[in-house]
Write a protein that holds these residues in place. Structure first.
Motif, PDB file in Angstrom:
ATOM      1  N   ASP A 203      51.451  44.720  21.546  1.00 19.18           N
ATOM      2  CA  ASP A 203      51.755  46.119  21.232  1.00 19.18           C
ATOM      3  C   ASP A 203      52.852  46.252  20.190  1.00 19.18           C
ATOM      4  O   ASP A 203      52.962  47.284  19.527  1.00 19.18           O
TER       5      ASP A 203
ATOM      6  N   PRO B 244      46.407  53.512  28.460  1.00 16.05           N
ATOM      7  CA  PRO B 244      46.413  53.044  29.853  1.00 16.05           C
ATOM      8  C   PRO B 244      45.677  54.019  30.759  1.00 16.05           C
ATOM      9  O   PRO B 244      45.750  55.240  30.597  1.00 16.05           O
TER      10      PRO B 244
ATOM     11  N   THR C  40      46.385  39.173  32.735  1.00 17.67           N
ATOM     12  CA  THR C  40      46.959  40.358  32.095  1.00 17.67           C
ATOM     13  C   THR C  40      45.911  41.221  31.393  1.00 17.67           C
ATOM     14  O   THR C  40      46.274  42.152  30.679  1.00 17.67           O
ATOM     15  N   HIS C  41      44.632  40.911  31.565  1.00 18.80           N
ATOM     16  CA  HIS C  41      43.602  41.624  30.801  1.00 18.80           C
ATOM     17  C   HIS C  41      42.626  42.370  31.697  1.00 18.80           C
ATOM     18  O   HIS C  41      41.483  42.588  31.316  1.00 18.80           O
ATOM     19  N   GLY C  42      43.021  42.745  32.885  1.00 19.90           N
ATOM     20  CA  GLY C  42      42.225  43.644  33.687  1.00 19.90           C
ATOM     21  C   GLY C  42      41.344  42.987  34.724  1.00 19.90           C
ATOM     22  O   GLY C  42      40.586  43.702  35.392  1.00 19.90           O
TER      23      GLY C  42
ATOM     24  N   ALA D  31      42.088  42.860  22.102  1.00 19.79           N
ATOM     25  CA  ALA D  31      42.972  43.147  23.227  1.00 19.79           C
ATOM     26  C   ALA D  31      44.151  42.189  23.292  1.00 19.79           C
ATOM     27  O   ALA D  31      45.159  42.484  23.937  1.00 19.79           O
TER      28      ALA D  31
ATOM     29  N   TYR E 160      41.929  47.272  31.893  1.00 22.13           N
ATOM     30  CA  TYR E 160      42.187  46.331  30.803  1.00 22.13           C
ATOM     31  C   TYR E 160      43.654  45.911  30.741  1.00 22.13           C
ATOM     32  O   TYR E 160      44.064  45.298  29.754  1.00 22.13           O
ATOM     33  N   ASN E 161      44.449  46.231  31.739  1.00 24.76           N
ATOM     34  CA  ASN E 161      45.818  45.731  31.812  1.00 24.76           C
ATOM     35  C   ASN E 161      46.239  45.678  33.277  1.00 24.76           C
ATOM     36  O   ASN E 161      45.639  46.306  34.151  1.00 24.76           O
ATOM     37  N   ARG E 162      47.292  44.919  33.508  1.00 24.69           N
ATOM     38  CA  ARG E 162      47.744  44.635  34.868  1.00 24.69           C
ATOM     39  C   ARG E 162      48.371  45.864  35.522  1.00 24.69           C
ATOM     40  O   ARG E 162      48.237  46.075  36.732  1.00 24.69           O
ATOM     41  N   GLU E 163      49.052  46.718  34.730  1.00 27.79           N
ATOM     42  CA  GLU E 163      49.729  47.882  35.295  1.00 27.79           C
ATOM     43  C   GLU E 163      48.737  48.884  35.898  1.00 27.79           C
ATOM     44  O   GLU E 163      49.020  49.510  36.928  1.00 27.79           O
TER      45      GLU E 163
END
Length: 770
Positions: free
Chosen positions: A384, A475, A727-729, A380, A698-701
């Motif tokens: 990207d 996502p 930043t990893h959830g 992870a 698994y992501n902030r968004e």
């Protein structure tokens, strides 16, 4: 002010010794003023008493005689129609070693005065002068489910033939199908009692009755060995009050005694079907349906002289008594689907080029190359920007082939270990050894593999309902972009007209289904046409010659007159439950192909299942478990209840298995079925009411996207997302009470689902061995 106050204080007030005069005496009745004061404006109801007049003994006897006469006339009106058609008796054997021909010969030869006639389809009609009644016998094959169901559907009485050896293995299955479809009355006859001593006759009858009554209640066991028993059987059938089957008797129906094809041109022709009309009045302008086939228009309708009359002195040179032709303005049309207008409400549909371009864009994926030995957590952290873009899914498959080749050896070892699985300490050894090669030939490995996967999936769904893993490569806000969060599944609003599929433009919908049904039922009772009990010939137009050649001649052909609007397609909702007599407890997956018999129709479809409830939103069920009752939704022609529903599963060897029974509820496209998806997370750090949750995203968004949705836990806590961490959830959540570290945090997402257009009316019912 002072003088006035003093004068008021000096005013005289009467004391206790004041003179009291007597009130005026009004005699026996109170005055009108006193009554008005007491009633305070209320109007007194005047009761009218019925005068009891003594009735003489002769008048009482005359009244009782009139009541008996009226009841007798009403009873005779129920058991006899205007032209008194023959009683239909279906013969169903419950053992393979029983031939219904022997029983039929015994019934034909019982009365020397009886007259025997035969129809073109091979049905036997016995005319017994002493009862002035006629009896038609229709055989049913227990090894062919469609054959037996069609025979019983038209019968007034079902005669089950049992053996002293007991019932066969599939006897319970066929009796469950008959009972679920609807049966007016049933009689069980033990045909081979003569092979046993008379002392054992009653014991055998009781044993057979106990086996049958568990599936078919109110069943009588008789013997057809002597003349008196056979005559008693005919007498009971001819004088017994008929038990109505509402779904059948509320429509006109006909059992085909003869079927002929009249060729008009190279492609089409007329199908001539003759038989006694039963049920309700039939008009030449109505549409008719052949069970297992489709709907037809009537080209003409003939009233024919009864071919099974007691008095055969009438000349049969011209058997046609009357001919009726349809009115083009009053005749129903065969339009089953609505023709949608692409420009209605300014709708714009994408072109084929736009669809292909969108498909190519959706097939592009970003793939990260993970070094060997990296865990999911380490993978992870790869940015990207280092990912490679694959333009097609085939590139992704080629990318994974090399990795699959390297892991093939290790997978084989794991598969070998998985093959040695013990299912219990006990083992069963057959007395006669079976050749392994012959046994393997009868086993379908692919079918067993698929069955095992479905059972595992159903068991996982039952233990963790609706839970799915959040994808790591996509996502969550993209993967679940069609889902939404709801405060409450029962009370949260949901517009039934929102984002409907294109298939909804092809169906029809009622503004008020129950009100329309009531009006159509009332009009059907008042319409003019041919009365039931008349022998008629129907000419069905638009029949292809190849269809007629493929008809199974041994299958009883049933023609049903359908009510207005019943040829149109809509979304049908039926309630289903698993039958008590089941061959297996295998779960049924949503959108699995089933053979549905709904009322007079039989077709194939792939229904979706949902929970029962009184609200407007109902939860989608991925599996129909053996101990549940669900609502099945699918596209099908409209029918008005009551209608019994049978669901069959067709195996590869063309055998049928009854998997569910139920009844028709409504034809309502506005019934909302939503699919629930549950995302789960686990507490990482707990501080009373607040906790850090991981493994949900698994992501902030994604955390920011799903922040407004309420959270819940398996221990009953409610909460919400406060803020993302890192930043990893990881995210910080607040709950309404202290949370435990072993608890699981859940987030519910909902999406409306619709059935697929998989309706198939030509379901091989006319061409199938079943």
């Amino acid at each position: 002010m002072t003088q006035r106050g003093e004068s008021e204080q000096q005013r005289h007030r009467p004391g206790v010794f004041k003179q009291q005069n007597k009130s005026h005496k009004t005699g026996r009745h109170r005055s009108k003023g006193s009554l008005d004061t007491a009633n305070k404006g209320k109007v007194e109801k005047v009761s009218v008493k019925r005068i009891n007049r003594e009735i003489s003994g002769e008048a009482r006897r005359n009244r009782a005689a009139q009541l008996r006469k009226n009841k007798r006339e009403e009873f005779l009106k129920q058991i006899r129609t205007q032209n008194d058609p023959p009683f239909v008796i279906a013969l169903v054997s419950l053992s393979n070693n029983i031939s219904y021909f022997d029983t039929l010969d015994k019934l034909k030869n019982s009365d020397p005065e009886a007259n025997i006639t035969y129809t073109e389809n091979g049905y036997t009609v016995i005319r017994i002068p002493r009862f002035k009644q006629r009896f038609m016998f229709v055989p049913g094959d227990m090894n062919r489910v469609y054959h037996t169901l069609n025979a019983v559907k038209m019968a007034d009485t079902v005669l089950f033939l049992a053996s002293v050896e007991g019932l066969d293995e599939n006897a319970d299955h066929i009796m469950a199908c008959i009972s679920s479809q609807g049966i007016p009355s049933s009689v069980v006859s033990v045909v081979d009692l003569e092979s046993l001593p008379k002392k054992k006759h009653q014991d055998v009858k009781d044993k057979i009755f106990k086996s049958v009554s568990s599936v078919l209640p109110a069943t009588k066991t008789i013997s057809l060995e002597s003349f008196s028993e056979i005559m008693s059987f005919f007498r009971v059938i001819s004088t017994k009050r008929p038990e109505q089957i509402v779904q059948r008797d509320k429509r006109p129906f006909l059992l085909a005694e003869s079927v002929n094809y009249i060729k008009e041109n190279e492609n089409n022709g007329l199908l001539k079907i003759s038989g006694f009309l039963r049920g309700q009045t039939l008009s030449v302008n109505d549409l008719v349906h052949i069970t297992g086939w489709r709907d037809f228009k009537l080209s003409k309708l003939e009233i024919v002289r009864d071919p099974h009359k007691f008095n055969d002195r009438e000349s049969s040179s011209n058997p046609v008594l009357q001919i009726q032709l349809p009115d083009a303005f009053k005749q129903e049309n065969l339009q089953s689907e609505n023709i949608p207008d692409p420009m209605d409400a300014e709708q714009t549909w994408p072109t084929e080029e736009e669809l292909q371009e969108a498909d190519q864009n959706n097939r592009k994926k970003l793939v990260k190359k993970v070094p060997e030995g990296f865990s999911d957590y380490q993978a992870a952290w790869i940015p990207d920007c280092d990912a490679e873009e694959l333009s097609d899914v085939s590139d992704l498959e080629e990318e994974g082939e090399s990795q699959n080749d390297e892991m093939e050896s290790s997978d084989n070892e794991e598969d070998n270990r998985k093959r040695h699985v013990s299912f219990g300490p006990e083992s069963v050894i057959s007395e006669i050894p079976i050749d392994p090669d012959k046994y393997d030939q009868s086993v379908n490995k692919e079918e067993e593999k698929m069955m095992l996967e479905k059972i595992k999936e159903a068991r996982s769904e039952k233990m963790f309902p609706d839970e799915v893993d959040t994808p790591m490569d996509i996502p969550a806000k993209v993967r679940f972009q069609k889902y939404r969060g709801l405060k409450s599944l029962r009370t949260s609003p949901w517009d039934p007209k929102e984002n409907l599929p294109q298939d909804y433009a092809r169906i029809f919908q009622f503004e008020n289904f129950k009100r329309t049904e009531k009006k159509i039922r009332k009009d059907a009772m008042e319409k003019s046409g041919i009365a039931p009990g008349t022998y008629v010939s129907l000419y069905l137009e638009g029949v292809i010659e190849s269809e007629f050649e493929n008809i199974d001649r041994g299958l009883p052909l049933i023609v049903t007159g359908i009510l207005p609007h019943e040829q149109k397609m809509s979304v049908v909702n039926v309630m289903l439950k698993r039958p008590n007599v089941m061959e297996s407890d295998e779960p049924i997956k949503s959108k699995e192909e089933l053979v549905i018999q709904c009322g007079y129709r039989r077709f194939k479809c792939r229904p979706i299942f949902s929970q029962l409830g009184t609200g407007t939103v109902h939860k989608y069920e991925r599996f129909f478990q053996p101990d549940e009752t669900v609502m099945a939704t699918f596209y099908a022609p409209i029918q008005f209840p009551p209608c019994s529903v049978l669901a069959f599963k067709e195996h590869e060897d063309s055998s049928l298995e009854l998997v569910a029974t139920g009844r028709l509820i409504s034809a309502d496209p506005d019934r909302i079925v939503v699919k629930r998806t549950v995302l789960s997370g686990h507490p990482f750090k707990v501080n009373k009411r607040s906790a850090v949750i991981r493994f949900m995203f698994y992501n902030r968004e994604d955390i920011e996207w799903f922040k407004p949705i309420e959270l819940r836990t398996k221990y009953g806590r409610r909460g919400h997302i406060k803020e993302p961490l890192g930043t990893h959830g990881h995210m910080k959540c607040i709950f309404d009470g202290p949370i435990k570290s072993q608890d699981t945090v859940l987030l519910n997402l909902y999406k409306r689902v619709f059935p697929k257009w998989t309706y198939n009316s030509l379901n091989t019912a006319l061409y199938h061995n079943n």
